[in-house]
Design an enzyme around this catalytic site. Structure first.
Site, short mmCIF file in Angstrom:
data_model
loop_
_atom_site.label_atom_id
_atom_site.label_comp_id
_atom_site.label_asym_id
_atom_site.label_seq_id
_atom_site.Cartn_x
_atom_site.Cartn_y
_atom_site.Cartn_z
N THR A 27 0.87 -1.18 0.00
CA THR A 27 0.00 0.00 0.00
C THR A 27 0.92 1.24 0.00
O THR A 27 2.14 1.11 0.15
CB THR A 27 -0.90 0.04 1.27
OG1 THR A 27 -0.08 0.37 2.41
CG2 THR A 27 -1.60 -1.29 1.49
N ALA A 56 3.10 -1.09 4.80
CA ALA A 56 2.35 0.10 5.23
C ALA A 56 3.34 1.25 5.35
O ALA A 56 4.38 1.12 6.00
CB ALA A 56 1.70 -0.16 6.58
N ILE A 82 7.22 -2.18 7.32
CA ILE A 82 7.24 -0.72 7.36
C ILE A 82 7.86 -0.17 6.08
O ILE A 82 9.02 -0.46 5.76
CB ILE A 82 8.04 -0.22 8.59
CG1 ILE A 82 7.46 -0.80 9.89
CG2 ILE A 82 8.04 1.32 8.62
CD1 ILE A 82 5.99 -0.48 10.15
N LYS A 83 7.06 0.62 5.37
CA LYS A 83 7.52 1.22 4.11
C LYS A 83 8.08 2.62 4.39
O LYS A 83 7.43 3.44 5.05
CB LYS A 83 6.34 1.32 3.14
CG LYS A 83 6.70 1.12 1.68
CD LYS A 83 5.43 1.11 0.83
CE LYS A 83 5.74 0.82 -0.62
NZ LYS A 83 4.54 0.94 -1.46
N LEU A 84 9.31 2.83 3.93
CA LEU A 84 10.03 4.10 4.21
C LEU A 84 10.47 4.72 2.89
O LEU A 84 10.93 3.99 2.00
CB LEU A 84 11.27 3.80 5.06
CG LEU A 84 11.05 3.10 6.39
CD1 LEU A 84 12.33 2.40 6.83
CD2 LEU A 84 10.59 4.10 7.45
#
Ligand code: G3P
Length: 218
Positions: A27, A56, A82-84
């Site tokens: 996402t 996310a 965790i998307k960074l």
């Protein structure tokens, strides 16, 4: 190659998941915003349906803020990744989270040097956006080829290449040929992947011939 679906729409995710071809979900803030639903609700619904990694994305722009948001997102489900963003702050956050064995997906990658830095920071996944490189007249697939070559040069780099910004079935074919570990695919492209005119024509011939045989399987 693993197939992730690039979507925050639980209805389309559930439908596609009936094929058992979904290895994960990505996402991003734009996809979440489209749903007009609270991000935690969306992610809880997706993580209930999909057991693989669900990316996310944080929205803070500084490392401290990213780590704070990561704590909130991680609590939603154990398969949350965790998307960074691939920024200096994002790389610092990636290093911090990697030390804590938190899975990360470093996104908005557009160069080999960016991908190399994300991998050295311990990113679980790096997401090169191939469609957006094509949009500016570059060749997005070539970036996947180059990153694959660099990562294969150094066996200690464990980061998986997650090809993103996939716009058509040629992109899927080309990143698979290039050795991408994963492609995250919009529902529209997923539903183009299994279609071929010769399949439809061939099935029609079979069924017409079967009708004339006047038999039934029962
Ligand atoms: O996962 C990234 C993807 O959602 C971006 O795709 O088509 O907006 O470049 P696109």
């Amino acid at each position: 190659m693993k197939i992730y679906i690039d979507s925050s729409d639980i209805k389309e995710i559930k439908e596609i998941n009936r094929t058992s071809l979904v290895d994960g979900i990505t996402t991003n803030p734009s996809l979440i915003a489209k749903q007009n639903k609270d991000i935690k609700t969306i992610l809880k619904e997706i993580c209930k349906e999909i057991k693989g990694p669900v990316s996310a994305e944080v929205t803070a722009e500084d490392c401290a803020g990213m780590l704070k948001e990561a704590k909130v997102l991680k609590k939603i489900a154990k398969n949350i990744v965790i998307k960074l963003p691939l920024t200096y702050e994002g790389l610092k956050a990636c290093s911090e989270l990697s030390k804590k064995k938190v899975k990360t997906n470093v996104t908005l990658c557009f160069s080999v040097t960016q991908a190399l830095m994300a991998a050295k920071c311990g990113a679980t996944f790096v997401s090169p956006f191939i469609g957006r490189l094509d949009d500016i007249g570059e060749n997005g697939v070539n970036l996947i080829k180059d990153i694959r070559k660099v990562f294969d040069n150094y066996k200690y780099l464990k980061t998986e290449i997650l090809s993103a910004s996939i716009r058509n079935i040629d992109h899927v074919k080309e990143v698979a040929k290039a050795g991408s570990d994963i492609a995250t695919i919009p529902a529209k492209v997923f539903h183009e992947m299994y279609k071929h005119e010769l399949t439809d024509k061939g099935l029609k011939i079979f069924l017409d011939d079967w009708k004339s045989a006047n038999q039934k399987i029962s």
